[in-house]
Design an enzyme around this catalytic site. Structure first.
Site, PDB file in Angstrom:
ATOM      1  N   HIS A  78     -12.483  43.693   6.285  1.00  0.00           N
ATOM      2  CA  HIS A  78     -11.778  44.888   5.803  1.00  0.00           C
ATOM      3  C   HIS A  78     -12.691  46.037   5.406  1.00  0.00           C
ATOM      4  O   HIS A  78     -12.213  47.160   5.212  1.00  0.00           O
ATOM      5  CB  HIS A  78     -10.902  44.530   4.598  1.00  0.00           C
ATOM      6  CG  HIS A  78      -9.823  43.549   4.905  1.00  0.00           C
ATOM      7  ND1 HIS A  78      -8.678  43.881   5.602  1.00  0.00           N
ATOM      8  CD2 HIS A  78      -9.698  42.226   4.600  1.00  0.00           C
ATOM      9  CE1 HIS A  78      -7.893  42.822   5.714  1.00  0.00           C
ATOM     10  NE2 HIS A  78      -8.495  41.799   5.127  1.00  0.00           N
ATOM     11  N   CYS A  93      19.386  39.433 -16.336  1.00  0.00           N
ATOM     12  CA  CYS A  93      18.352  40.455 -16.507  1.00  0.00           C
ATOM     13  C   CYS A  93      18.935  41.783 -16.976  1.00  0.00           C
ATOM     14  O   CYS A  93      18.355  42.470 -17.824  1.00  0.00           O
ATOM     15  CB  CYS A  93      17.615  40.683 -15.195  1.00  0.00           C
ATOM     16  SG  CYS A  93      16.986  39.208 -14.373  1.00  0.00           S
ATOM     17  N   HIS A 151      17.665  44.919 -19.682  1.00  0.00           N
ATOM     18  CA  HIS A 151      16.953  46.026 -19.050  1.00  0.00           C
ATOM     19  C   HIS A 151      17.851  47.116 -18.475  1.00  0.00           C
ATOM     20  O   HIS A 151      17.333  48.147 -18.032  1.00  0.00           O
ATOM     21  CB  HIS A 151      16.032  45.479 -17.969  1.00  0.00           C
ATOM     22  CG  HIS A 151      15.002  44.531 -18.499  1.00  0.00           C
ATOM     23  ND1 HIS A 151      14.050  44.910 -19.415  1.00  0.00           N
ATOM     24  CD2 HIS A 151      14.794  43.201 -18.268  1.00  0.00           C
ATOM     25  CE1 HIS A 151      13.285  43.876 -19.723  1.00  0.00           C
ATOM     26  NE2 HIS A 151      13.710  42.825 -19.043  1.00  0.00           N
ATOM     27  N   ARG A 198       5.920  36.584 -15.431  1.00  0.00           N
ATOM     28  CA  ARG A 198       6.831  37.318 -16.322  1.00  0.00           C
ATOM     29  C   ARG A 198       8.272  36.893 -16.076  1.00  0.00           C
ATOM     30  O   ARG A 198       9.045  36.718 -17.030  1.00  0.00           O
ATOM     31  CB  ARG A 198       6.690  38.827 -16.096  1.00  0.00           C
ATOM     32  CG  ARG A 198       7.434  39.666 -17.145  1.00  0.00           C
ATOM     33  CD  ARG A 198       6.734  39.590 -18.467  1.00  0.00           C
ATOM     34  NE  ARG A 198       7.429  40.345 -19.490  1.00  0.00           N
ATOM     35  CZ  ARG A 198       8.268  39.824 -20.389  1.00  0.00           C
ATOM     36  NH1 ARG A 198       8.537  38.523 -20.359  1.00  0.00           N
ATOM     37  NH2 ARG A 198       8.844  40.574 -21.291  1.00  0.00           N
ATOM     38  N   CYS A 241      10.758  35.103 -18.905  1.00  0.00           N
ATOM     39  CA  CYS A 241      12.094  35.603 -19.261  1.00  0.00           C
ATOM     40  C   CYS A 241      13.133  34.490 -19.147  1.00  0.00           C
ATOM     41  O   CYS A 241      14.015  34.369 -20.003  1.00  0.00           O
ATOM     42  CB  CYS A 241      12.474  36.770 -18.357  1.00  0.00           C
ATOM     43  SG  CYS A 241      11.666  38.328 -18.770  1.00  0.00           S
TER      44      CYS A 241
END
Length: 283
Positions: free
Chosen positions: A103, A199, A203, A240, A244
């Site tokens: 790369h 969720c 949120h 994460r 939750c």
């Protein structure tokens, strides 16, 4: 029922309700400027979005936490980025080649993080950045894949993600990705666990509220992998998600699972237009 009463009902008996503020503040008005570049932390929501305006989680953090992300010298995640640079230049596996051998400079991958998860035609599904990295390690280097939450993987995802910092999230939403985003949306709104929560209840319905010391954000994912004080280190987006689910006493899906990839795809589309902040700093 008002949003705050809804939140109180949701968190009753969890140990969280005691710290739920009656009127939580919304996002602050600060601007995120890193190395002279102003990042987009507020943007009009995409079409058919449940919110009018979307905000980066950075806008919900304390001044002290915000300051750490503003300064690369102070950002604790930059130690991992340095390790990622070492890994980039280190030959590995049966090929005895490094990432740089194929790369070149890592900035050749600028924009990659902003498009994740990305469709893989051969696999017949979208892959998260971690999937692509492990494919390259095994296919091109002939080396053993890294574990999802290993220091190596977190360092490399932080390094590659940093190359896209400041670029808007632009995940593909058409073609075969549409079905996966729809699947992720269904997961986002599905109540699970002993607390029977989804969720969106934090949120979408209650963002801006305070639960104990946590200022609820809109749950945008533009900063992962993220350094969290709670973790005392970097963690992936799927970590994460897992956390939750554990908080609402649900059995988490595995990191890299189809469920978490679909949820990631939906949230990437949900946060379209926000700048990549990788590696972000959160509480």
């Amino acid at each position: 029922m008002t949003p705050i009463k809804t939140a109180i009902a949701l968190f009753a008996g969890t140990g969280l309700v005691a710290g739920l503020a009656v009127a939580g503040p919304g996002p602050d008005e600060d601007q995120l400027v890193i190395e002279g570049e102003t990042l987009i932390t507020e943007v009009a929501a995409p079409e058919d979005h449940p919110l009018d305006t979307i905000y980066s989680g950075w806008r919900f953090r304390s001044d002290e936490t915000q300051a750490l992300e503003i300064d690369d010298f102070e950002n604790p995640a930059m130690v991992a980025v340095e390790y990622g640079l070492d890994l980039w230049d280190t030959a590995a596996g049966s090929s005895e080649k490094s990432c740089a051998d194929c790369h070149g400079d890592v900035d050749s991958l600028a924009g990659l993080r902003a498009n994740m998860p990305k469709w893989n035609e051969a696999a017949g599904q979208p892959w998260s950045l971690e999937h692509w990295i492990n494919w390259s390690i095994t296919e091109h280097q002939g080396a053993e894949p890294w574990k999802w939450e290993s220091e190596e993987m977190l360092a490399m995802t932080a390094l590659i993600g940093l190359q896209s910092r400041g670029m808007p999230m632009t995940v593909e939403t058409e073609g075969p990705m549409a079905d996966w985003i729809a699947r992720g949306k269904e997961l986002y709104y599905t109540r699970v666990g002993q607390l029977d929560m989804a969720c969106n209840q934090c949120h979408e319905d209650n963002w801006g509220q305070m639960i104990r010391a946590d200022h609820l954000s809109q749950g945008m994912i533009n900063g992962f992998p993220t350094y969290r004080f709670k973790w005392s280190g970097l963690g992936s987006l799927h970590r994460r998600f897992s956390g939750c689910m554990k908080n609402i006493r649900a059995k988490p899906y595995k990191r890299g699972s189809d469920e978490f990839v679909a949820l990631e795809a939906y949230l990437a589309a949900r946060g379209a237009g926000l700048s990549i902040e990788t590696p972000a700093v959160r509480n």
